[in-house]
Design a protein around this motif. Structure first.
Motif, PDB file in Angstrom:
ATOM      1  N   PHE A 115      -5.798 -17.643  -0.524  1.00  0.00           N
ATOM      2  CA  PHE A 115      -5.098 -16.747   0.397  1.00  0.00           C
ATOM      3  C   PHE A 115      -6.067 -15.699   0.909  1.00  0.00           C
ATOM      4  CE2 PHE A 115      -4.487 -14.901  -3.822  1.00  0.00           C
ATOM      5  CZ  PHE A 115      -4.851 -13.578  -3.631  1.00  0.00           C
ATOM      6  N   ASP A 116      -5.742 -15.140   2.060  1.00  0.00           N
ATOM      7  CA  ASP A 116      -6.533 -14.063   2.655  1.00  0.00           C
ATOM      8  C   ASP A 116      -5.563 -13.169   3.426  1.00  0.00           C
ATOM      9  OD1 ASP A 116      -8.302 -12.356   3.894  1.00  0.00           O
ATOM     10  OD2 ASP A 116      -9.629 -13.932   4.618  1.00  0.00           O
ATOM     11  N   VAL A 117      -5.153 -12.076   2.811  1.00  0.00           N
ATOM     12  CA  VAL A 117      -4.194 -11.152   3.416  1.00  0.00           C
ATOM     13  C   VAL A 117      -4.966 -10.121   4.227  1.00  0.00           C
ATOM     14  CG1 VAL A 117      -2.317  -9.532   2.975  1.00  0.00           C
ATOM     15  CG2 VAL A 117      -2.691 -11.439   1.413  1.00  0.00           C
ATOM     16  N   THR A 118      -4.572  -9.929   5.476  1.00  0.00           N
ATOM     17  CA  THR A 118      -5.199  -8.932   6.336  1.00  0.00           C
ATOM     18  C   THR A 118      -4.315  -7.692   6.385  1.00  0.00           C
ATOM     19  OG1 THR A 118      -6.166 -10.688   7.677  1.00  0.00           O
ATOM     20  CG2 THR A 118      -6.095  -8.495   8.649  1.00  0.00           C
ATOM     21  N   CYS A 119      -4.910  -6.530   6.085  1.00  0.00           N
ATOM     22  CA  CYS A 119      -4.169  -5.265   6.068  1.00  0.00           C
ATOM     23  C   CYS A 119      -4.797  -4.296   7.050  1.00  0.00           C
ATOM     24  CB  CYS A 119      -4.217  -4.644   4.671  1.00  0.00           C
ATOM     25  SG  CYS A 119      -3.513  -5.686   3.390  1.00  0.00           S
ATOM     26  N   ASN A 120      -3.959  -3.535   7.730  1.00  0.00           N
ATOM     27  CA  ASN A 120      -4.461  -2.499   8.632  1.00  0.00           C
ATOM     28  C   ASN A 120      -4.992  -1.332   7.823  1.00  0.00           C
ATOM     29  OD1 ASN A 120      -3.741  -3.854  11.014  1.00  0.00           O
ATOM     30  ND2 ASN A 120      -1.647  -3.128  10.811  1.00  0.00           N
ATOM     31  N   LYS A 121      -6.131  -0.803   8.264  1.00  0.00           N
ATOM     32  CA  LYS A 121      -6.719   0.328   7.559  1.00  0.00           C
ATOM     33  C   LYS A 121      -6.105   1.653   8.010  1.00  0.00           C
ATOM     34  CE  LYS A 121     -11.180   0.449   5.939  1.00  0.00           C
ATOM     35  NZ  LYS A 121     -12.630   0.518   6.077  1.00  0.00           N
ATOM     36  N   TYR A 122      -5.478   1.644   9.186  1.00  0.00           N
ATOM     37  CA  TYR A 122      -4.836   2.850   9.709  1.00  0.00           C
ATOM     38  C   TYR A 122      -3.352   2.581   9.924  1.00  0.00           C
ATOM     39  CZ  TYR A 122      -9.533   4.542  10.464  1.00  0.00           C
ATOM     40  OH  TYR A 122     -10.829   4.937  10.273  1.00  0.00           O
ATOM     41  N   VAL A 123      -2.508   3.437   9.370  1.00  0.00           N
ATOM     42  CA  VAL A 123      -1.066   3.310   9.510  1.00  0.00           C
ATOM     43  C   VAL A 123      -0.542   4.625  10.066  1.00  0.00           C
ATOM     44  CG1 VAL A 123       1.116   2.949   8.294  1.00  0.00           C
ATOM     45  CG2 VAL A 123      -0.927   1.694   7.584  1.00  0.00           C
ATOM     46  N   LYS A 148      -5.529   7.273   7.903  1.00  0.00           N
ATOM     47  CA  LYS A 148      -6.362   6.286   7.221  1.00  0.00           C
ATOM     48  C   LYS A 148      -5.749   5.949   5.867  1.00  0.00           C
ATOM     49  CE  LYS A 148     -11.050   5.231   5.859  1.00  0.00           C
ATOM     50  NZ  LYS A 148     -12.426   5.672   5.779  1.00  0.00           N
ATOM     51  N   LEU A 149      -5.657   4.658   5.599  1.00  0.00           N
ATOM     52  CA  LEU A 149      -5.100   4.155   4.357  1.00  0.00           C
ATOM     53  C   LEU A 149      -6.199   4.065   3.307  1.00  0.00           C
ATOM     54  CD1 LEU A 149      -2.376   2.901   3.448  1.00  0.00           C
ATOM     55  CD2 LEU A 149      -3.354   0.703   4.013  1.00  0.00           C
ATOM     56  N   ASN A 150      -5.892   4.447   2.094  1.00  0.00           N
ATOM     57  CA  ASN A 150      -6.839   4.314   0.994  1.00  0.00           C
ATOM     58  C   ASN A 150      -6.567   2.980   0.300  1.00  0.00           C
ATOM     59  OD1 ASN A 150      -8.526   4.542  -1.173  1.00  0.00           O
ATOM     60  ND2 ASN A 150      -7.583   6.388  -2.010  1.00  0.00           N
ATOM     61  N   PRO A 151      -7.476   1.983   0.433  1.00  0.00           N
ATOM     62  CA  PRO A 151      -7.226   0.668  -0.182  1.00  0.00           C
ATOM     63  C   PRO A 151      -7.050   0.721  -1.698  1.00  0.00           C
ATOM     64  CG  PRO A 151      -8.995   0.515   1.415  1.00  0.00           C
ATOM     65  CD  PRO A 151      -8.682   1.973   1.244  1.00  0.00           C
ATOM     66  N   GLN A 152      -7.552   1.759  -2.355  1.00  0.00           N
ATOM     67  CA  GLN A 152      -7.359   1.880  -3.804  1.00  0.00           C
ATOM     68  C   GLN A 152      -5.901   2.179  -4.158  1.00  0.00           C
ATOM     69  OE1 GLN A 152     -10.153   3.062  -2.258  1.00  0.00           O
ATOM     70  NE2 GLN A 152     -11.459   1.530  -3.193  1.00  0.00           N
ATOM     71  N   ASN A 153      -5.102   2.560  -3.163  1.00  0.00           N
ATOM     72  CA  ASN A 153      -3.666   2.777  -3.376  1.00  0.00           C
ATOM     73  C   ASN A 153      -2.848   1.533  -3.045  1.00  0.00           C
ATOM     74  OD1 ASN A 153      -4.184   5.386  -4.142  1.00  0.00           O
ATOM     75  ND2 ASN A 153      -3.689   6.270  -2.164  1.00  0.00           N
ATOM     76  N   CYS A 154      -3.526   0.395  -2.922  1.00  0.00           N
ATOM     77  CA  CYS A 154      -2.855  -0.871  -2.619  1.00  0.00           C
ATOM     78  C   CYS A 154      -2.909  -1.779  -3.838  1.00  0.00           C
ATOM     79  CB  CYS A 154      -3.545  -1.570  -1.453  1.00  0.00           C
ATOM     80  SG  CYS A 154      -3.548  -0.627   0.090  1.00  0.00           S
ATOM     81  N   PHE A 155      -1.915  -2.646  -3.963  1.00  0.00           N
ATOM     82  CA  PHE A 155      -1.934  -3.622  -5.042  1.00  0.00           C
ATOM     83  C   PHE A 155      -1.407  -4.953  -4.545  1.00  0.00           C
ATOM     84  CE2 PHE A 155       2.050  -1.354  -5.353  1.00  0.00           C
ATOM     85  CZ  PHE A 155       2.990  -2.343  -5.581  1.00  0.00           C
ATOM     86  N   LEU A 156      -1.890  -6.014  -5.174  1.00  0.00           N
ATOM     87  CA  LEU A 156      -1.494  -7.370  -4.832  1.00  0.00           C
ATOM     88  C   LEU A 156      -0.662  -7.935  -5.972  1.00  0.00           C
ATOM     89  CD1 LEU A 156      -3.011 -10.153  -3.054  1.00  0.00           C
ATOM     90  CD2 LEU A 156      -2.755 -10.607  -5.470  1.00  0.00           C
ATOM     91  N   ARG A 157       0.341  -8.728  -5.627  1.00  0.00           N
ATOM     92  CA  ARG A 157       1.120  -9.409  -6.655  1.00  0.00           C
ATOM     93  C   ARG A 157       1.641 -10.730  -6.117  1.00  0.00           C
ATOM     94  NH1 ARG A 157       5.921  -5.120  -6.728  1.00  0.00           N
ATOM     95  NH2 ARG A 157       6.665  -5.528  -4.655  1.00  0.00           N
ATOM     96  N   LEU A 158       1.992 -11.590  -7.058  1.00  0.00           N
ATOM     97  CA  LEU A 158       2.591 -12.870  -6.721  1.00  0.00           C
ATOM     98  C   LEU A 158       4.035 -12.646  -6.293  1.00  0.00           C
ATOM     99  CD1 LEU A 158       1.279 -14.900  -9.783  1.00  0.00           C
ATOM    100  CD2 LEU A 158       0.429 -15.028  -7.446  1.00  0.00           C
ATOM    101  N   VAL A 159       4.483 -13.372  -5.269  1.00  0.00           N
ATOM    102  CA  VAL A 159       5.854 -13.222  -4.788  1.00  0.00           C
ATOM    103  C   VAL A 159       6.677 -14.465  -5.112  1.00  0.00           C
ATOM    104  CG1 VAL A 159       7.315 -12.888  -2.750  1.00  0.00           C
ATOM    105  CG2 VAL A 159       5.153 -11.656  -2.954  1.00  0.00           C
ATOM    106  N   CYS A 194       0.842  -1.195   0.000  1.00  0.00           N
ATOM    107  CA  CYS A 194       0.000   0.000   0.000  1.00  0.00           C
ATOM    108  C   CYS A 194       0.879   1.246   0.000  1.00  0.00           C
ATOM    109  CB  CYS A 194      -0.909   0.016   1.227  1.00  0.00           C
ATOM    110  SG  CYS A 194      -2.060  -1.369   1.279  1.00  0.00           S
ATOM    111  N   LEU A 195       0.477   2.212  -0.802  1.00  0.00           N
ATOM    112  CA  LEU A 195       1.208   3.469  -0.942  1.00  0.00           C
ATOM    113  C   LEU A 195       0.390   4.608  -0.353  1.00  0.00           C
ATOM    114  CD1 LEU A 195       2.207   2.986  -4.686  1.00  0.00           C
ATOM    115  CD2 LEU A 195       3.508   2.295  -2.678  1.00  0.00           C
ATOM    116  N   ASP A 196       1.081   5.675   0.050  1.00  0.00           N
ATOM    117  CA  ASP A 196       0.364   6.869   0.496  1.00  0.00           C
ATOM    118  C   ASP A 196       0.151   7.805  -0.695  1.00  0.00           C
ATOM    119  OD1 ASP A 196       2.830   8.047   0.066  1.00  0.00           O
ATOM    120  OD2 ASP A 196       3.159   8.623   2.153  1.00  0.00           O
TER     121      ASP A 196
END
Length: 182
Positions: free
Chosen positions: A89-97, A101-112, A68-70
């Motif tokens: 998979f089910d990744v849990t992310c904090n909504k507040y950093v 408040k984190l904007n989930p639209q600024n997050c991305f998922l990728r294969l590692v 997630c990016l700001d």
């Protein structure tokens, strides 16, 4: 009189339905976390076309990450998860950093990574290799906000298409010619 009573009853029913829907939409706003879910599969091109399309096998222990990016494109959160026996998979992310408040639209998922010794080349089917942005949550219910992204694929080295583009030679040196490689 009967028509008026029916209209009043319909209005009460419609307003209660509208109130319930708006309460459900706002339900996810108070949560402290959001979830990102999906599935990781192995797609083998050595099979026939039908098996290639429909016969993908789940990969247990594959690692996926959510970054997630700001607003200034700085990484503010990184979370990862391993897939289970079914490839889910089910990744849990904090909504507040750091209190923001984190904007989930600024997050991305990728294969590692894939633990499979044969099926370990990430593909870009559904954006798994380059990363896929989160858009709208799929599930918003009480204290759960979940983005379900679908299926991501690894493949075998035999199925991987090699990169045939050559990098631009900025400084004019031709290392291959100097080494005698043609």
């Amino acid at each position: 009189m009967r028509n008026m009573l029916t209209n009043i009853l319909l209005m009460v029913l419609a307003s209660s339905l509208l109130l319930e829907c708006s309460a459900d939409a706002a339900a996810g706003e108070d949560t402290q976390v959001f979830h990102v879910a999906g599935k990781v599969l192995c797609q083998d091109c050595a099979q026939g076309w039908n098996e290639w399309v429909n016969g993908a096998n789940p990969i247990k222990g594959s690692k996926v990450s959510v970054t997630c990016l700001d607003e200034r494109s700085r990484v503010v959160q990184y979370a990862s998860d391993l897939t289970d026996d079914a490839g889910d998979f089910d990744v849990t992310c904090n909504k507040y950093v750091n209190g923001k408040k984190l904007n989930p639209q600024n997050c991305f998922l990728r294969l590692v990574s894939s633990p499979d010794p044969v099926c370990n080349i990430a593909t870009n089917f559904a954006g798994g290799k380059s990363g896929v942005n989160l858009h709208r949550p799929t599930v918003v219910y009480r204290d759960m906000v979940k983005y379900v992204l679908g299926k991501f694929y690894y493949t075998t080295p035999m199925c991987d298409e090699p990169d045939t583009t050559t990098p631009d030679d900025q400084d004019g040196d031709d290392d291959a010619a100097e080494q005698g490689n043609y």
